[in-house]
Design a protein around this motif. Structure first.
Motif, PDB file in Angstrom:
ATOM      1  N   MET A  69      34.635  47.851  42.691  1.00  0.00           N
ATOM      2  CA  MET A  69      33.182  47.483  42.542  1.00  0.00           C
ATOM      3  C   MET A  69      32.552  46.365  41.959  1.00  0.00           C
ATOM      4  SD  MET A  69      31.824  49.907  44.363  1.00  0.00           S
ATOM      5  CE  MET A  69      30.233  50.009  43.864  1.00  0.00           C
ATOM      6  N   GLN A  70      33.371  46.089  40.713  1.00  0.00           N
ATOM      7  CA  GLN A  70      33.015  44.809  39.947  1.00  0.00           C
ATOM      8  C   GLN A  70      33.353  43.708  40.954  1.00  0.00           C
ATOM      9  OE1 GLN A  70      35.387  45.420  36.238  1.00  0.00           O
ATOM     10  NE2 GLN A  70      33.587  46.693  35.469  1.00  0.00           N
ATOM     11  N   ALA A  71      34.565  43.546  41.573  1.00  0.00           N
ATOM     12  CA  ALA A  71      34.981  42.382  42.442  1.00  0.00           C
ATOM     13  C   ALA A  71      33.916  42.498  43.563  1.00  0.00           C
ATOM     14  CB  ALA A  71      36.360  42.662  42.860  1.00  0.00           C
ATOM     15  N   ALA A  72      33.656  43.203  44.082  1.00  0.00           N
ATOM     16  CA  ALA A  72      32.494  43.326  44.932  1.00  0.00           C
ATOM     17  C   ALA A  72      31.119  42.722  44.518  1.00  0.00           C
ATOM     18  CB  ALA A  72      32.309  44.544  45.572  1.00  0.00           C
ATOM     19  N   GLU A  73      30.784  42.962  43.258  1.00  0.00           N
ATOM     20  CA  GLU A  73      29.574  42.454  42.690  1.00  0.00           C
ATOM     21  C   GLU A  73      29.834  41.091  42.517  1.00  0.00           C
ATOM     22  OE1 GLU A  73      26.584  43.231  39.020  1.00  0.00           O
ATOM     23  OE2 GLU A  73      28.814  44.008  38.972  1.00  0.00           O
ATOM     24  N   LYS A  74      31.089  40.718  42.125  1.00  0.00           N
ATOM     25  CA  LYS A  74      31.204  39.156  41.929  1.00  0.00           C
ATOM     26  C   LYS A  74      31.139  38.345  43.207  1.00  0.00           C
ATOM     27  CE  LYS A  74      34.131  39.603  37.789  1.00  0.00           C
ATOM     28  NZ  LYS A  74      35.288  39.316  37.104  1.00  0.00           N
ATOM     29  N   LYS A  75      31.574  39.087  44.343  1.00  0.00           N
ATOM     30  CA  LYS A  75      31.740  38.310  45.472  1.00  0.00           C
ATOM     31  C   LYS A  75      30.176  38.279  46.115  1.00  0.00           C
ATOM     32  CE  LYS A  75      33.960  38.565  50.058  1.00  0.00           C
ATOM     33  NZ  LYS A  75      34.912  39.118  50.779  1.00  0.00           N
ATOM     34  N   ILE A  76      29.190  39.275  45.988  1.00  0.00           N
ATOM     35  CA  ILE A  76      27.962  39.483  46.252  1.00  0.00           C
ATOM     36  C   ILE A  76      27.215  38.275  45.502  1.00  0.00           C
ATOM     37  CG2 ILE A  76      25.714  40.705  46.176  1.00  0.00           C
ATOM     38  CD1 ILE A  76      27.516  43.083  46.802  1.00  0.00           C
ATOM     39  N   ASN A  77      27.518  38.154  44.209  1.00  0.00           N
ATOM     40  CA  ASN A  77      26.831  37.166  43.513  1.00  0.00           C
ATOM     41  C   ASN A  77      27.230  35.674  43.844  1.00  0.00           C
ATOM     42  OD1 ASN A  77      25.228  38.955  42.102  1.00  0.00           O
ATOM     43  ND2 ASN A  77      26.616  39.415  40.569  1.00  0.00           N
ATOM     44  N   PHE A  78      28.366  35.599  44.099  1.00  0.00           N
ATOM     45  CA  PHE A  78      29.006  34.248  44.556  1.00  0.00           C
ATOM     46  C   PHE A  78      28.262  33.824  45.882  1.00  0.00           C
ATOM     47  CE2 PHE A  78      31.995  31.449  47.063  1.00  0.00           C
ATOM     48  CZ  PHE A  78      32.223  30.701  45.946  1.00  0.00           C
ATOM     49  N   LYS A  79      28.309  34.812  46.977  1.00  0.00           N
ATOM     50  CA  LYS A  79      27.398  34.380  48.258  1.00  0.00           C
ATOM     51  C   LYS A  79      26.139  34.238  48.058  1.00  0.00           C
ATOM     52  CE  LYS A  79      30.918  36.432  51.228  1.00  0.00           C
ATOM     53  NZ  LYS A  79      31.494  35.803  52.632  1.00  0.00           N
ATOM     54  N   LYS A  80      25.495  34.692  47.087  1.00  0.00           N
ATOM     55  CA  LYS A  80      24.037  34.623  47.043  1.00  0.00           C
ATOM     56  C   LYS A  80      23.686  33.097  46.228  1.00  0.00           C
ATOM     57  CE  LYS A  80      22.245  39.153  46.417  1.00  0.00           C
ATOM     58  NZ  LYS A  80      21.587  40.265  45.352  1.00  0.00           N
ATOM     59  N   ARG A  81      24.779  32.869  45.459  1.00  0.00           N
ATOM     60  CA  ARG A  81      24.534  31.426  44.794  1.00  0.00           C
ATOM     61  C   ARG A  81      24.501  30.146  46.012  1.00  0.00           C
ATOM     62  NH1 ARG A  81      27.576  33.689  40.451  1.00  0.00           N
ATOM     63  NH2 ARG A  81      29.332  32.820  41.146  1.00  0.00           N
ATOM     64  N   LYS A  82      25.679  30.566  46.739  1.00  0.00           N
ATOM     65  CA  LYS A  82      25.865  29.623  48.043  1.00  0.00           C
ATOM     66  C   LYS A  82      24.706  29.381  48.908  1.00  0.00           C
ATOM     67  CE  LYS A  82      29.870  29.239  49.903  1.00  0.00           C
ATOM     68  NZ  LYS A  82      31.141  29.446  50.713  1.00  0.00           N
ATOM     69  N   GLN A  83      23.804  30.217  48.992  1.00  0.00           N
ATOM     70  CA  GLN A  83      22.748  30.280  49.729  1.00  0.00           C
ATOM     71  C   GLN A  83      21.751  29.253  49.559  1.00  0.00           C
ATOM     72  OE1 GLN A  83      21.601  34.352  50.724  1.00  0.00           O
ATOM     73  NE2 GLN A  83      23.457  34.807  51.756  1.00  0.00           N
TER      74      GLN A  83
END
Length: 83
Positions: A69-83
């Motif tokens: 879940m923590q890894a998924a949260e990091k991935k979500i946050n990373f993708k949001k920053r790229k937008q």
């Protein structure tokens, strides 16, 4: 409200709604806004709770659930920053 009143508004029968109420079945995402209106509840809050339940059902028996879940949260946050 009675199940027999709510069920048709959610396009289901009372038996299905009873199972949802008892936690034996999940409500569909598309039904959340309707339910929110009926209950005069916050739609976003109900969607968050629905999604949390979906995630829990996937990882509940996994040894590394929290880490995943923590890894998924990091991935979500990373993708949001790229937008």
């Amino acid at each position: 409200m009675y199940l027999r009143q709510v069920a048709p508004l959610l396009e289901m029968d009372t038996a299905q709604l009873s199972k949802i109420e008892k936690g034996l079945r999940q409500i569909k995402k598309e039904q959340i806004p309707i339910l929110a209106d009926l209950l005069k509840a916050d739609k976003d809050e109900l969607l968050i709770l629905w999604l949390a339940e979906q995630l829990y059902d996937v990882v509940k028996d996994e040894k590394f659930a929290n880490e995943a879940m923590q890894a998924a949260e990091k991935k979500i946050n990373f993708k949001k920053r790229k937008q």
